[in-house]
Motif scaffolding. Structure first.
Motif, PDB file in Angstrom:
ATOM      1  N   LEU A 321      25.949  20.391  36.941  1.00 39.85           N
ATOM      2  CA  LEU A 321      25.529  19.002  36.737  1.00 39.85           C
ATOM      3  C   LEU A 321      24.672  18.875  35.475  1.00 39.85           C
ATOM      4  O   LEU A 321      24.115  19.855  34.989  1.00 39.85           O
ATOM      5  CB  LEU A 321      24.704  18.502  37.940  1.00 39.85           C
ATOM      6  CG  LEU A 321      25.403  18.505  39.310  1.00 39.85           C
ATOM      7  CD1 LEU A 321      24.414  18.122  40.398  1.00 39.85           C
ATOM      8  CD2 LEU A 321      26.603  17.557  39.315  1.00 39.85           C
ATOM      9  N   SER A 322      24.544  17.636  34.987  1.00 36.05           N
ATOM     10  CA  SER A 322      23.692  17.372  33.813  1.00 36.05           C
ATOM     11  C   SER A 322      22.957  16.052  34.027  1.00 36.05           C
ATOM     12  O   SER A 322      23.420  15.171  34.766  1.00 36.05           O
ATOM     13  CB  SER A 322      24.535  17.306  32.534  1.00 36.05           C
ATOM     14  OG  SER A 322      25.542  16.310  32.643  1.00 36.05           O
ATOM     15  N   ILE A 323      21.803  15.937  33.387  1.00 35.11           N
ATOM     16  CA  ILE A 323      21.000  14.721  33.496  1.00 35.11           C
ATOM     17  C   ILE A 323      21.804  13.523  32.983  1.00 35.11           C
ATOM     18  O   ILE A 323      22.392  13.570  31.909  1.00 35.11           O
ATOM     19  CB  ILE A 323      19.679  14.845  32.691  1.00 35.11           C
ATOM     20  CG1 ILE A 323      18.843  16.024  33.205  1.00 35.11           C
ATOM     21  CG2 ILE A 323      18.885  13.544  32.762  1.00 35.11           C
ATOM     22  CD1 ILE A 323      18.322  15.845  34.606  1.00 35.11           C
ATOM     23  N   GLY A 324      21.824  12.446  33.772  1.00 33.54           N
ATOM     24  CA  GLY A 324      22.549  11.235  33.376  1.00 33.54           C
ATOM     25  C   GLY A 324      23.976  11.190  33.890  1.00 33.54           C
ATOM     26  O   GLY A 324      24.638  10.152  33.800  1.00 33.54           O
ATOM     27  N   GLN A 325      24.458  12.286  34.414  1.00 37.34           N
ATOM     28  CA  GLN A 325      25.836  12.339  34.915  1.00 37.34           C
ATOM     29  C   GLN A 325      25.971  11.473  36.171  1.00 37.34           C
ATOM     30  O   GLN A 325      25.123  11.474  37.051  1.00 37.34           O
ATOM     31  CB  GLN A 325      26.221  13.790  35.244  1.00 37.34           C
ATOM     32  CG  GLN A 325      27.623  13.966  35.802  1.00 37.34           C
ATOM     33  CD  GLN A 325      27.906  15.428  36.132  1.00 37.34           C
ATOM     34  OE1 GLN A 325      27.219  16.342  35.656  1.00 37.34           O
ATOM     35  NE2 GLN A 325      28.926  15.664  36.952  1.00 37.34           N
ATOM     36  N   GLU A 326      27.066  10.740  36.245  1.00 35.05           N
ATOM     37  CA  GLU A 326      27.322   9.924  37.433  1.00 35.05           C
ATOM     38  C   GLU A 326      28.043  10.775  38.462  1.00 35.05           C
ATOM     39  O   GLU A 326      29.004  11.483  38.134  1.00 35.05           O
ATOM     40  CB  GLU A 326      28.154   8.692  37.088  1.00 35.05           C
ATOM     41  CG  GLU A 326      28.321   7.740  38.270  1.00 35.05           C
ATOM     42  CD  GLU A 326      29.077   6.478  37.919  1.00 35.05           C
ATOM     43  OE1 GLU A 326      30.320   6.483  38.109  1.00 35.05           O
ATOM     44  OE2 GLU A 326      28.454   5.509  37.453  1.00 35.05           O
ATOM     45  N   VAL A 327      27.560  10.690  39.691  1.00 38.93           N
ATOM     46  CA  VAL A 327      28.174  11.475  40.763  1.00 38.93           C
ATOM     47  C   VAL A 327      28.456  10.565  41.963  1.00 38.93           C
ATOM     48  O   VAL A 327      27.835   9.516  42.137  1.00 38.93           O
ATOM     49  CB  VAL A 327      27.258  12.644  41.203  1.00 38.93           C
ATOM     50  CG1 VAL A 327      27.036  13.626  40.064  1.00 38.93           C
ATOM     51  CG2 VAL A 327      25.915  12.126  41.717  1.00 38.93           C
TER      52      VAL A 327
END
Length: 367
Positions: A321-327
């Motif tokens: 995962l990465s910061i700002g990623q939509e999940v």
């Protein structure tokens, strides 16, 4: 008794004057460099331009006209040419000194135009008397550039009066502080915790914004700027912005403000929106070794534990995962009282078929 000559009688009929005496006269003529007055004496009185004003740019004909009545002080009865030399500015300064002394004793509020802007302060004239207002006493806040006061009329009080040392000090700051104290008192009597008020952004810092409420400043801390997360107040507010704020707390003369209005609390609708079993979407806000926090709405974060990210083994959230990623994830636990929500991405992944079932599907059926 001897008879008086005509000249002696004429001389006796004309008043006598002395140096330092104050006389009144009528303007006969105004020249470029002097004013001529009839002072009821055998000789006319002369006021030179330099004895009329300290302002070298003044045009005498613009300020004095034939027929005007003037008061002046005698400097010299006979200048060697039979003329009486008078001064207007020195008499005005004496009157000004007396006026300022009275104002100093009574702390009267004076109003006068700024005649000169210096690096160290402002000069104003009160009845031809110079008053100096140091830069530190011009305003209740530090002002590096005083040029905006040029030619303005300002109010002040005299806080030091020593004409012998030519030291007459004016103070504008004292009036501003008194005015601010009155406004603050009125504001404090009017507002209460829980009130909604309108103010103007006065200053923005890394930790918050100071809002002028019209009598006192309130602090809008970064943590109170939104139900969501604000990283940098300077990207949200600018000096001069008008904002409607909630008075969170009043402690003495300190006012704490907030933009987190209770009726807009996102947790009021959270039980319905984020009920267990709901499929939700959000953005990864921050990560730790044990999981990722997903922002479902401003002010509502949910924990996606590392064990719930995938059915595959994930050592740490930042691996996938990465910061700002939509999940997209499923709500597996909701605790409204503690404001805790747990998510699972793993729950949305299809369950892998057992190995024995896979083998059976791959082997051809016997005939």
């Amino acid at each position: 008794m001897s008879e008086l000559s005509f000249e002696q009688m004429l001389e006796d009929s004309v008043k006598t004057i002395r140096n330092g005496e104050i006389v009144q006269g009528t303007v006969i003529d105004v020249k470029e460099d002097e004013i001529i007055l009839n002072i009821g004496y055998k000789a006319d009185g002369i006021i030179t331009k330099s004895e009329y004003s300290n302002d070298p740019s003044i045009v005498l004909a613009d300020v004095v006209h034939p027929g005007d009545t003037m008061e002046a002080k005698v400097l010299k009865v006979n200048d060697g040419e039979g003329q009486v030399i008078l001064t207007y500015k020195r008499l005005a300064a004496e009157k000004g000194n007396k006026r300022l002394e009275e104002a100093f004793e009574t702390q009267e509020v004076l109003k006068a135009p700024v005649t000169q802007v210096l690096d160290g302060g402002l000069c104003v004239n009160v009845e031809e008397t110079r008053v100096f207002i140091p830069a530190s006493l011009v305003s209740d806040t530090y002002e590096k550039d005083l040029s905006k006061y040029a030619d303005q009329e300002i109010e002040f009080v005299i806080t030091e009066f020593n004409p012998r040392r030519r030291r007459i000090i004016g103070n504008r700051k004292q009036l501003l502080l008194a005015e601010k104290a009155e406004k603050q008192k009125a504001l404090m009597e009017r507002i209460h915790a829980g009130d909604t008020v309108t103010g103007v952004v006065k200053n923005v810092t890394d930790f918050g914004a100071f809002i002028d409420l019209g009598g006192a400043d309130g602090l809008l801390h970064i943590s109170e700027m939104s139900w969501g997360r604000v990283e940098n107040p300077k990207k949200v507010f600018r000096v001069g912005d008008e904002v409607k704020v909630l008075i969170k707390e009043i402690n003495g003369d300190k006012i704490a403000l907030s933009l987190k209005f209770p009726e807009e609390n996102p947790w009021l609708t959270a039980p319905e929106k984020f009920a267990v079993g709901n499929i939700v979407k959000g953005r990864v806000a921050r990560m730790t070794d044990f999981g990722a926090f997903v922002e479902l709405a401003p002010g509502v974060d949910a924990l996606l534990h590392v064990s719930q990210i995938s059915r595959e083994h994930v050592a740490k959230p930042s691996d996938v995962l990465s910061i700002g990623q939509e999940v997209e994830a499923k709500v597996v636990d909701f605790n409204g009282e503690d404001k805790k929500i747990s998510l699972s991405m793993k729950a949305l992944e299809p369950v892998a078929a057992p190995e024995s079932a896979k083998t059976a599907e791959e082997e051809p059926a016997e005939e």
